[in-house]
Design an enzyme around this catalytic site. Structure first.
Site, short mmCIF file in Angstrom:
data_model
loop_
_atom_site.label_atom_id
_atom_site.label_comp_id
_atom_site.label_asym_id
_atom_site.label_seq_id
_atom_site.Cartn_x
_atom_site.Cartn_y
_atom_site.Cartn_z
N THR A 134 -15.16 0.94 -7.00
CA THR A 134 -14.25 2.00 -7.37
C THR A 134 -14.76 2.60 -8.69
OG1 THR A 134 -11.92 2.63 -7.52
CG2 THR A 134 -12.56 0.55 -8.61
N LYS B 23 -2.40 -9.81 -6.08
CA LYS B 23 -2.04 -9.60 -7.50
C LYS B 23 -0.57 -9.23 -7.64
CE LYS B 23 -5.25 -6.43 -7.64
NZ LYS B 23 -5.92 -6.65 -6.34
N GLN C 208 -7.45 -3.25 -7.96
CA GLN C 208 -8.73 -3.51 -7.30
C GLN C 208 -9.18 -4.95 -7.63
OE1 GLN C 208 -8.58 -0.08 -9.01
NE2 GLN C 208 -7.53 0.20 -7.09
N VAL D 49 -2.68 0.39 1.73
CA VAL D 49 -2.69 1.82 1.41
C VAL D 49 -3.14 2.63 2.63
CG1 VAL D 49 -3.81 3.58 -0.03
CG2 VAL D 49 -3.06 1.44 -1.05
N LYS E 219 -2.72 -17.32 -0.32
CA LYS E 219 -2.87 -17.30 1.14
C LYS E 219 -3.47 -18.59 1.71
CE LYS E 219 -2.59 -13.05 2.87
NZ LYS E 219 -2.78 -11.63 3.23
N LEU E 220 -3.20 -19.72 1.03
CA LEU E 220 -3.68 -21.00 1.55
C LEU E 220 -3.11 -21.23 2.94
CD1 LEU E 220 -5.28 -23.58 0.60
CD2 LEU E 220 -3.04 -24.62 0.26
N ARG F 211 -8.97 -5.18 7.32
CA ARG F 211 -9.81 -5.72 6.24
C ARG F 211 -10.86 -6.63 6.87
NH1 ARG F 211 -4.51 -7.41 2.77
NH2 ARG F 211 -4.06 -5.39 1.88
N ASP G 36 -6.94 -6.74 -3.17
CA ASP G 36 -5.95 -7.27 -2.22
C ASP G 36 -5.84 -8.78 -2.24
OD1 ASP G 36 -5.49 -4.64 -1.41
OD2 ASP G 36 -7.05 -4.75 0.13
N GLY H 59 -2.67 -0.95 -3.79
CA GLY H 59 -1.44 -1.20 -3.03
C GLY H 59 -1.06 -2.64 -3.29
N HIS H 60 -0.06 -2.84 -4.13
CA HIS H 60 0.34 -4.20 -4.52
C HIS H 60 1.67 -4.53 -3.85
CE1 HIS H 60 -2.25 -3.88 -8.42
NE2 HIS H 60 -2.93 -3.70 -7.32
N THR H 61 1.63 -5.51 -2.97
CA THR H 61 2.81 -5.82 -2.17
C THR H 61 3.65 -6.91 -2.83
OG1 THR H 61 1.34 -5.49 -0.30
CG2 THR H 61 3.53 -6.36 0.20
P1 GDP Z 1 -2.87 -6.92 -4.11
O1 GDP Z 1 -3.41 -5.55 -3.90
O2 GDP Z 1 -3.82 -7.83 -4.80
O3 GDP Z 1 -1.52 -6.92 -4.77
O4 GDP Z 1 -2.66 -7.53 -2.65
P2 GDP Z 1 -2.00 -6.78 -1.38
O5 GDP Z 1 -0.55 -6.68 -1.61
O6 GDP Z 1 -2.75 -5.54 -1.06
O7 GDP Z 1 -2.34 -7.80 -0.22
C1 GDP Z 1 -1.90 -9.12 -0.24
C2 GDP Z 1 -1.02 -9.37 1.01
O8 GDP Z 1 -0.83 -10.77 1.18
C3 GDP Z 1 0.38 -8.79 0.89
O9 GDP Z 1 0.82 -8.42 2.17
C4 GDP Z 1 1.21 -9.96 0.36
O10 GDP Z 1 2.59 -9.85 0.72
C5 GDP Z 1 0.55 -11.11 1.07
N1 GDP Z 1 0.55 -12.40 0.34
C6 GDP Z 1 0.40 -12.65 -0.98
N2 GDP Z 1 0.31 -13.98 -1.21
C7 GDP Z 1 0.40 -14.57 0.00
C8 GDP Z 1 0.33 -15.93 0.45
O11 GDP Z 1 0.16 -16.87 -0.32
N3 GDP Z 1 0.42 -16.16 1.80
C9 GDP Z 1 0.59 -15.13 2.70
N4 GDP Z 1 0.65 -15.46 3.99
N5 GDP Z 1 0.65 -13.85 2.31
C10 GDP Z 1 0.55 -13.58 0.99
P1 IMO Z 2 -5.73 -3.22 -4.84
O1 IMO Z 2 -5.29 -2.95 -6.25
C1 IMO Z 2 -8.94 -3.14 -1.89
C2 IMO Z 2 -11.90 0.06 -2.29
C3 IMO Z 2 -11.98 1.10 -1.18
C4 IMO Z 2 -13.46 1.45 -1.24
C5 IMO Z 2 -13.76 1.40 -2.74
C6 IMO Z 2 -13.73 2.74 -3.45
O2 IMO Z 2 -4.64 -3.07 -3.83
O3 IMO Z 2 -6.45 -4.52 -4.76
P2 IMO Z 2 -11.74 4.37 -4.17
O4 IMO Z 2 -10.70 5.08 -3.34
O5 IMO Z 2 -11.17 3.46 -5.19
O6 IMO Z 2 -12.76 5.31 -4.73
O7 IMO Z 2 -12.55 3.46 -3.10
O8 IMO Z 2 -12.77 0.55 -3.31
N1 IMO Z 2 -10.57 -0.12 -2.90
C7 IMO Z 2 -9.77 -1.18 -2.68
N2 IMO Z 2 -9.92 -2.22 -1.85
N3 IMO Z 2 -7.87 -3.07 -2.72
C8 IMO Z 2 -7.73 -2.05 -3.57
O9 IMO Z 2 -6.75 -2.01 -4.51
C9 IMO Z 2 -8.68 -1.01 -3.56
N4 IMO Z 2 -8.82 0.14 -4.24
C10 IMO Z 2 -9.99 0.68 -3.85
O10 IMO Z 2 -11.62 0.55 0.07
O11 IMO Z 2 -14.22 0.44 -0.62
MG MG Z 3 -3.78 -4.18 -2.36
#
Ligand code: GDP
Ligand code: IMO
Ligand code: MG
Length: 434
Positions: free
Chosen positions: A239, A16, A224, A300, A331-332, A305, A13, A40-42
């Site tokens: 994972t 990415k 991850q 997801v 996220k600075l 968190r 998270d 879960g990539h937003t």
């Molecule tokens: P990923 O799994 O690595 O793709 O990350 P996630 O999407 O799960 O979580 C990152 C969250 O931070 C998402 O809601 C993004 O929209 C948000 N995000 C990404 N970069 C920034 C940033 O620089 N500032 C802020 N405030 N939010 C961000």
């Molecule tokens: P992205 O790609 C954050 C964590 C779960 C748990 C551990 C194992 O969005 O960064 P699993 O279901 O994979 O067997 O769970 O890994 N986990 C994540 N945490 N971001 C993710 O993906 C994750 N995918 C799995 O919370 O601790």
């Molecule tokens: Mg994510």
């Protein structure tokens, strides 16, 4: 040869999805190489928000090829749902997406097996995403898994499915699991899933290598984070796949000689979802403040968190494992309200400073962070587009992190939007983009 890997440098998270989407333009192909719909990539584009789970973020760019590599485990129902969500937004998924014939298939009994291991007192609860990811990888490594190519084989699939089910039923009986499943209905449903996905399934390693040979540029999108990597993370709180950069080679079927560089994505602080050690975790009001300002709830599972200070020894470790050329620091903006910001610069274990990341979660649990405290900047940074326009204390914070980690921060993200990104001129990051 200017293909790059984007990898999470912490526990997932890190942002990415945003970084891959933002960097996509000069690339022709974007490839996911491991994991499943635990990711879960937003991506935020104007007032639209996409949460991608299996499909690489490149799909949002018309004309780019998006590839689900052999290293993934696919729940076909979840994939079809994701395709539907993208098609409803006007994206031509069928013509852009390719799915590896060698990727493994998640079945409902994988989720059942996971529930069993997570709920029993006999096993450590990992706090997984409950998507059946781990049990599906177990079947893969156990050499009894069913792959996309098998799902599409109308002759062979029924017998392969029945054999796997038989084994699961024996385990379920032994463990006194009484949950009943209609396996015949599941088989028929999966056959229908196979037909829906058939036009997109192919030998993706060949596709990616052919694209490279034609001079096309490829980006690999990690899921991850390195600390969740099955080999290098905080085992067993990890994972079940190779999230680190090395996973891109096996999970996509490309040689290391074809990859020019790796970029680590790291938040300006740290978060973690699920169980497991977290040395800089904040269990006080500052943790709550970061969670609130950063909207730190799982994309997801919706779980809150866990939040903590930036951890330089952790980043030194993940930079070493991945050979990062540069970091994208995200996220600075979330830290802009704080008057003081702590950074962990070293760990102490049993009273002594340690330079190594311990191999057991038990020891990582006992690590005591050594902090340095820096002044905050207390002004908004979300509209800043040039590095030199950041407040002095924000730049000092970034440069302190660089000096501690030993790798440049070539890209700074100050908001969720594509445009809220600062690229540093003359950086290795810029050179990798070419
Ligand atoms: P990923 O799994 O690595 O793709 O990350 P996630 O999407 O799960 O979580 C990152 C969250 O931070 C998402 O809601 C993004 O929209 C948000 N995000 C990404 N970069 C920034 C940033 O620089 N500032 C802020 N405030 N939010 C961000
Ligand atoms: P992205 O790609 C954050 C964590 C779960 C748990 C551990 C194992 O969005 O960064 P699993 O279901 O994979 O067997 O769970 O890994 N986990 C994540 N945490 N971001 C993710 O993906 C994750 N995918 C799995 O919370 O601790
Ligand atoms: Mg994510």
């Amino acid at each position: 040869m200017n293909n790059i890997i984007i990898v999470g440098a912490q526990w997932g998270d890190e942002g990415k999805g945003k970084i891959v989407d933002m960097l996509c333009e000069p690339f022709d192909v974007v490839v996911r190489y491991q994991g499943g719909h635990n990711a879960g990539h937003t991506v935020r584009i104007g007032d639209k928000k996409f949460i991608l789970k299996l499909i690489p973020s490149g799909i949002l760019h018309p004309g780019k090829r998006a590839v689900i590599g052999n290293g993934l485990v696919i729940d076909p129902g979840a994939l079809i749902e994701e395709i539907g969500m993208l098609e409803a937004a006007g994206i031509d998924v069928t013509s852009q997406l390719s799915i590896s014939n060698r990727a493994h298939v998640i079945f409902p009994f994988h989720r059942m097996m996971e529930k069993m291991t997570e709920d029993t007192h006999r096993r450590i609860s990992i706090g997984t995403t409950s998507r059946g990811i781990g049990p599906c990888y177990e079947d893969k490594i156990g050499r009894r898994g069913i792959r996309m190519v098998d799902l599409l084989d109308r002759e062979a699939f029924p017998a392969l499915f029945d054999a796997l089910v038989e084994e699961k039923e024996i385990i379920a009986r032994a463990l006194e699991i009484h949950e009943r499943m209609d396996f015949k209905a599941i088989r028929a449903q999966y056959e229908a899933y196979g037909e829906r996905l058939r036009p997109m399934v192919c030998d993706t390693a060949r596709l990616v290598n052919t694209a490279m040979a034609q001079g096309k540029r490829v980006m690999f999108e990690g899921a991850q984070g390195t600390m969740l990597d099955v080999d290098h993370g905080t085992y067993p709180f990890v994972t079940s796949s190779s999230a680190a950069a090395g996973g891109a080679c096996t999970g996509a079927g490309v040689g290391p000689t074809r990859i020019a560089g790796a970029v680590g994505v790291s938040k300006a602080y740290v978060t973690r979802v699920g169980a497991g050690p977290f040395p800089t975790e904040l269990k006080d009001a500052s943790g709550d403040e970061i969670r609130k300002r950063g909207h730190e709830f799982g994309s997801v599972t919706g779980r809150p968190r866990r939040c903590g200070w930036f951890d330089a020894p952790l980043l030194r470790y993940t930079a070493m494992l991945n050979g990062f050329d540069s970091f994208a620091l995200t996220k600075l903006d979330v830290l802009e309200s704080l008057d003081q910001i702590a950074v962990c610069v070293a760990y102490r274990l049993d009273g002594r400073e340690t330079l190594e990341m311990p191999a057991t979660a038990r020891e990582v649990e006992r690590l005591e962070p050594v902090y340095e405290v820096l002044p905050g900047w207390q002004e908004p940074v979300g509209n800043v587009t040039r590095y030199e326009d950041l407040p002095g204390n924000a730049r000092r914070y970034i440069e302190f992190l660089e000096s501690q980690v030993g790798v440049e921060m070539g890209c700074i993200s100050v908001g969720a939007e594509r445009t809220q990104t600062i690229l540093r001129p003359e950086s290795r990051f810029q050179k990798l983009l070419g």
